[in-house]
Write a protein that holds these residues in place. Structure first.
Motif, PDB file in Angstrom:
ATOM      1  N   ASP A  22      11.420  11.598  -3.208  1.00 47.27           N
ATOM      2  CA  ASP A  22      10.399  10.857  -2.471  1.00 47.27           C
ATOM      3  C   ASP A  22      10.554  10.961  -0.955  1.00 47.27           C
ATOM      4  O   ASP A  22       9.954  10.188  -0.223  1.00 47.27           O
ATOM      5  N   PRO A  61       1.294  -3.157   0.946  1.00 46.44           N
ATOM      6  CA  PRO A  61       0.522  -3.488  -0.262  1.00 46.44           C
ATOM      7  C   PRO A  61       0.216  -4.980  -0.394  1.00 46.44           C
ATOM      8  O   PRO A  61      -0.889  -5.350  -0.815  1.00 46.44           O
ATOM      9  N   ARG A 111      -5.075  -2.065  -7.445  1.00 45.63           N
ATOM     10  CA  ARG A 111      -3.663  -1.688  -7.376  1.00 45.63           C
ATOM     11  C   ARG A 111      -3.403  -1.109  -5.982  1.00 45.63           C
ATOM     12  O   ARG A 111      -4.148  -0.251  -5.509  1.00 45.63           O
ATOM     13  N   ASN A 127      -0.432   0.615  -3.431  1.00 46.97           N
ATOM     14  CA  ASN A 127       0.848   1.322  -3.480  1.00 46.97           C
ATOM     15  C   ASN A 127       1.291   1.758  -2.088  1.00 46.97           C
ATOM     16  O   ASN A 127       0.460   1.964  -1.194  1.00 46.97           O
ATOM     17  N   ASP A 162       5.143   3.663  -0.071  1.00 47.19           N
ATOM     18  CA  ASP A 162       6.462   4.272  -0.251  1.00 47.19           C
ATOM     19  C   ASP A 162       7.482   3.176  -0.562  1.00 47.19           C
ATOM     20  O   ASP A 162       7.633   2.227   0.214  1.00 47.19           O
ATOM     21  N   PRO A 163       8.201   3.274  -1.692  1.00 49.56           N
ATOM     22  CA  PRO A 163       9.214   2.259  -2.015  1.00 49.56           C
ATOM     23  C   PRO A 163      10.301   2.121  -0.960  1.00 49.56           C
ATOM     24  O   PRO A 163      10.940   1.068  -0.875  1.00 49.56           O
ATOM     25  N   TYR A 170       8.069  -4.811  -3.022  1.00 50.74           N
ATOM     26  CA  TYR A 170       6.611  -4.919  -3.185  1.00 50.74           C
ATOM     27  C   TYR A 170       5.913  -3.641  -2.743  1.00 50.74           C
ATOM     28  O   TYR A 170       4.960  -3.666  -1.976  1.00 50.74           O
ATOM     29  N   HIS A 171       6.412  -2.501  -3.249  1.00 47.44           N
ATOM     30  CA  HIS A 171       5.744  -1.230  -2.953  1.00 47.44           C
ATOM     31  C   HIS A 171       4.539  -1.002  -3.846  1.00 47.44           C
ATOM     32  O   HIS A 171       3.667  -0.196  -3.536  1.00 47.44           O
ATOM     33  N   THR A 172       4.472  -1.712  -4.978  1.00 45.81           N
ATOM     34  CA  THR A 172       3.298  -1.679  -5.853  1.00 45.81           C
ATOM     35  C   THR A 172       2.881  -3.115  -6.148  1.00 45.81           C
ATOM     36  O   THR A 172       3.673  -3.894  -6.702  1.00 45.81           O
ATOM     37  N   VAL A 185      -0.231  -5.316  -7.939  1.00 44.86           N
ATOM     38  CA  VAL A 185      -1.396  -5.217  -8.826  1.00 44.86           C
ATOM     39  C   VAL A 185      -2.024  -6.597  -8.943  1.00 44.86           C
ATOM     40  O   VAL A 185      -1.324  -7.598  -9.154  1.00 44.86           O
TER      41      VAL A 185
END
Length: 521
Positions: A284, A404, A487, A489, A491-492, A498-500, A502
């Motif tokens: 990544d 996000p 959703r 998103n 980069d983690p 909280y990179h994703t 929903v």
């Protein structure tokens, strides 16, 4: 004259690096309160109130006080906090250079370590966030570089006394950096060895302790007074500490992960991949290809091994003890007492890694003495530094976009009216409090509490929204029929937790079944 010219060139180059770091960080300075803590700090600039988590205990008084100096030039608290990070993040190059000068064998190794420090993606990210890490790391480096003077000092009492005052200042900025205080044992030990008698030694030690207590009281007493005195302040501290270690802190004591898993996560994921490469995983590290990220990590491991071998074989015993006191206590604290998901907790360890790599570079250079070896080493060094700079630039560019959790807030504002809408969240709630306070939000991760809340609120709301953090908190035994609305998103590496994000909506039938008790785990 040559020494004067060398110092002049070094000063000029160091100044250029500081300005270079400042220019990049200022160009990509963060614009958003992206986390719970960032909102706490922003609200603290408007009204300091530890009881209402503005900010949370212990109040970060010296950080907030310094931020007020930057707040005079802007009406946006987040911008003031970010400017503070940019300035002190850039200035931290100076005490790091001073530390490297005392611990590394030659000037070239010093510059390698400094360039690694400047191009670090993780440090670059910390230096553009509205958080206390940048100022905290600056204070730690200033403190450590001062104590490093005691390695060759004939008057360690000066370093001990000044270090005690600086340590109290560090605690007023970030109390979680308290393990670095054990480094005061080094000048204390040198003072003991140089003592003329036990009486004078004890008197000097007590004097340094009094200086620490006076500096500590200078910020502790006024901070406690804002909460009604030392007793209420102490009670707040006990409640916060209990929650940190037993509920939400993500420490070894509250995590379900085995200790060996936490150790693997800390060393591989956080220290090596996050800390050195600046990515959530080797695949990544955009725009770096996987093979290049893996090659960079391999180069770091080789240099680190060479540096550790050289330091413990040829280094002075006094330097080894200094390094152990500087690194081991904080590393143990990170493992046992900090959230292993967040790489920012490792920031005080990164400078020591870069010093180790600088020493390893000097060791490898001493073995590759021919022109061909020197050419290969310098070419690889340029490739490594350019790769890190490119990755840092990409990370800072990505950080300019709303996180996000904030995209969630914006989406709800655009698609749902505040009246009749309730949003069940976890840490995203704090961003609603700051950016959309008109919305009714509730923070929970327990299904029983969720069902109870719906029983009370169902008659008065028409829309029930929940986030994935809430549903994940219910555990694997709970499966709610929910409609995914959006959703978000990122980069983690930028947003570990909280990179994703929903957003779901519950249907009226599901709400009725939960409220009536028909739908249970």
């Amino acid at each position: 004259m040559p020494d004067i010219m060398t110092r002049y060139r070094n000063t000029l180059f160091l100044s250029a690096l500081v300005l270079f770091a400042f220019a990049i960080r200022f160009r990509f300075a963060g614009q958003y309160a992206e986390s719970w803590d960032a909102v706490d700090f922003a609200l603290a600039l408007q009204r300091f109130d530890i009881f209402h988590m503005q900010p949370h205990f212990p109040g970060y008084p010296l950080y907030i006080l310094t931020a007020h100096l930057f707040a005079n030039g802007t009406t946006d608290p987040v911008q003031a906090l970010t400017c503070l990070s940019v300035c002190f993040g850039s200035l931290s190059v100076i005490p790091f250079y001073s530390l490297a000068k005392r611990l590394l064998p030659d000037q070239q190794a010093v510059w390698i370590a400094v360039l690694l420090f400047v191009t670090s993606p993780l440090l670059g990210l910390a230096h553009v966030q509205p958080m206390s890490e940048a100022l905290g790391l600056f204070a730690v480096l200033l403190y450590v570089s001062l104590l490093a003077c005691s390695l060759n000092s004939k008057k360690p009492l000066v370093e001990l006394s000044m270090g005690a005052i600086l340590f109290a200042i560090v605690l007023g900025i970030r109390i979680s950096y308290f393990p670095v205080g054990l480094l005061l044992l080094y000048p204390l030990a040198r003072l003991y060895r140089q003592r003329s008698g036990l009486g004078p030694f004890l008197l000097q030690t007590v004097g340094a302790g009094c200086l620490f207590l006076l500096a500590l009281a200078a910020w502790l007493l006024p901070t406690a007074a804002t909460e009604g005195g030392l007793v209420p302040y102490w009670q707040l501290g006990k409640a916060f500490t209990a929650g940190h270690f037993t509920e939400w802190g993500g420490t070894s004591f509250s995590s379900e992960a085995a200790w060996w898993e936490r150790l693997q996560t800390l060393v591989w994921d956080r220290l090596l991949v996050n800390g050195l490469i600046g990515a959530s995983s080797l695949s990544d590290g955009i725009p770096l290809p996987v093979w290049l990220s893996a090659s960079l990590l391999a180069a770091f491991l080789v240099l680190g091994w060479a540096g550790a071998t050289d330091a413990f074989r040829r280094g002075e015993a006094s330097v080894r003890w200094f390094l152990l006191l500087a690194v081991v206590p904080y590393a143990l604290w990170v493992f046992f007492g900090q959230n292993s998901e967040k790489a920012r907790h490792l920031l005080p360890l990164l400078p020591w890694l870069y010093l180790l790599l600088g020493r390893g570079w000097a060791y490898v250079r001493s073995k590759w003495r021919g022109p061909a070896g020197a050419l290969v080493l310098h070419s690889l060094t340029v490739l490594l530094l350019v790769s890190l700079l490119v990755r840092q630039w990409t990370v800072l560019q990505q950080h300019l976009f709303p996180p996000p959790a904030l995209q969630l807030v914006t989406y709800v504002q655009q698609h749902f009216p505040a009246e009749g809408t309730i949003i069940y969240t976890w840490e995203e709630q704090r961003l609603f409090d700051y950016y959309a306070p008109e919305y009714d939000t509730e923070r929970l991760r327990s299904f029983d509490y969720f069902a109870q809340s719906l029983q009370l609120r169902a008659p008065s709301v028409s829309r029930v929204l929940v986030t994935n953090a809430v549903l994940d908190g219910f555990g694997p035994g709970v499966h709610l029929p929910a409609n995914e609305l959006a959703r978000f998103n990122a980069d983690p590496f930028l947003y570990p937790s909280y990179h994703t994000v929903v957003l779901y909506e519950l249907s009226p039938q599901t709400i009725e079944r939960i409220a009536s008790g028909m739908l249970r785990p």
